[in-house]
Enzyme design. Structure first.
Site, PDB file in Angstrom:
ATOM      1  N   THR A   1      27.004 -10.972  81.685  1.00 36.43           N
ATOM      2  CA  THR A   1      28.151 -11.003  82.582  1.00 36.43           C
ATOM      3  C   THR A   1      28.881 -12.335  82.524  1.00 36.43           C
ATOM      4  OG1 THR A   1      27.111  -9.408  84.079  1.00 36.43           O
ATOM      5  CG2 THR A   1      28.873 -10.746  84.998  1.00 36.43           C
TER       6      THR A   1
ATOM      7  N   THR B   1      21.911 -10.822  83.258  1.00 37.67           N
ATOM      8  CA  THR B   1      20.910 -10.903  84.321  1.00 37.67           C
ATOM      9  C   THR B   1      20.024  -9.666  84.433  1.00 37.67           C
ATOM     10  OG1 THR B   1      22.499 -10.089  85.977  1.00 37.67           O
ATOM     11  CG2 THR B   1      22.319 -12.482  85.696  1.00 37.67           C
ATOM     12  N   ASP B   2      20.464  -8.516  83.888  1.00 41.93           N
ATOM     13  CA  ASP B   2      19.642  -7.306  83.998  1.00 41.93           C
ATOM     14  C   ASP B   2      18.268  -7.483  83.368  1.00 41.93           C
ATOM     15  OD1 ASP B   2      21.479  -5.908  85.434  1.00 41.93           O
ATOM     16  OD2 ASP B   2      22.168  -4.640  83.777  1.00 41.93           O
TER      17      ASP B   2
END
Length: 331
Positions: free
Chosen positions: A15, A92-93
């Site tokens: 992101t 971040t996932d």
């Protein structure tokens, strides 16, 4: 001649590198490392940089093979005298899995810092520039040496072994619910709250991909476990209930796995607390321990899977694999 320290920065995507594609109305990776760095206001006042665009992928597209390649890139930078530390940007996932993977396979005194963003640069309140700046401040800090891989977002500094994503959108999503932060970034400096108690190093360049992860629930049976065994999986991680207990029919599948030489690691589906063979009924932790299952302390399921993939990449010896999970926790 500049007296500023030099940091290597590897951009992998996520992101932090995304903008909203107006045609589809959703975020996609678009920004280069140089473009992201240009938004980190005044960060060039504290350090010099060597930037590399390692990849441009979202977090769910990361793979163990890419992580082994990333490890080589990190070590190449760390082994240079002019580099004081390495910062990695990541989606971040899967950030906590990748950070823990690198923590297990890199044994170096210089800091390795993983960061990312919860909002893209097209959204109000883009947090990527602040997170990147904080990560750089950690990478140049002498306090960050010999701490392993660190996760830095929202000015919080966490150990890779303890950091977990707790919320789908909050800026402070990465936390260590049971053990707290290693420290914070305050006034561009790393302030430590605690010391590193225990680290595991798995010296391997191989990974075993055939490791399954199952979560237990009421009424679950042995169907999926048996299928994994029959499909040639080498390891299975079970997120058990509570202290490490599973339904009786699910236990039959674990027995089948152990009888066929599959390594089974038990952790809890609870967010905090370690597993232990405290109970003795059918399917309990005591039963699982008695058939040779390995207990993983308070490590969450997806990190257990990462550790088991690397452990099996290094050895098939059950005692060695057990040491990677249980030594320093149970004995």
């Amino acid at each position: 001649m500049s007296t500023k320290k030099k940091v290597g920065i590897l951009f992998t995507g996520g992101t932090i590198s995304m903008t909203i594609d107006k045609e589809i109305g959703a975020n996609v990776p678009t920004l280069s490392g140089e473009q992201i760095m240009s938004m980190a206001t005044n960060v060039k006042d504290v350090a010099e940089f060597e930037i590399k665009d390692f990849d441009e992928i979202p977090g769910p597209h990361m793979t163990p093979e890419k992580l082994l390649h990333l490890k080589d890139n990190v070590l190449e930078l760390l082994n240079r005298e002019d580099i004081c530390g390495v910062v990695i940007t990541h989606g971040t996932d899967s950030l906590e899995e990748s950070a823990y993977f690198l923590d297990l396979v890199i044994n170096h005194e210089k800091p390795v810092v993983v960061t990312g963003a919860m909002r893209s640069s097209s959204e109000l309140g883009y947090d990527g520039s602040n997170n990147l700046s904080s990560a750089v401040c950690v990478a140049i800090s002498d306090n960050a040496k010999n701490k392993g891989v660190l996760v830095v977002l929202n000015n919080e500094v966490l150990l890779a072994s303890e950091a977990t994503k707790t919320d789908t959108m909050a800026l402070n999503t990465f936390q260590s619910p049971a053990k707290g932060s290693l420290g914070i970034v305050d006034n561009n400096e790393l302030l430590l709250y605690k010391n590193v108690a225990h680290r595991t190093f798995i010296d391997t360049d191989k990974v075993e991909n055939k490791v399954a992860l199952f979560k237990s629930g009421i009424g679950m049976d042995d169907t999926f476990i048996n299928h994994a065994v029959d499909m040639g999986y080498k390891g299975i991680v079970i997120e058990a209930m509570g202290r490490g207990n599973i339904p009786p029919q699910m236990y039959e599948g674990v027995k089948y796995a152990r009888e066929n030489g599959v390594v089974v690691v038990i952790t809890s589906r609870c967010s905090t607390g370690r597993v232990h063979d405290s109970y003795g009924y059918l399917g309990s932790g005591r039963d699982l321990k008695n058939i040779g299952c390995i207990f993983a302390g308070d490590l969450n399921g997806h990190k257990c899977r990462i550790k088991l993939m690397l452990a099996l990449g290094k050895t098939n010896n059950l005692d060695e694999i057990k040491d990677f999970f249980e030594k320093g926790i149970y004995y």
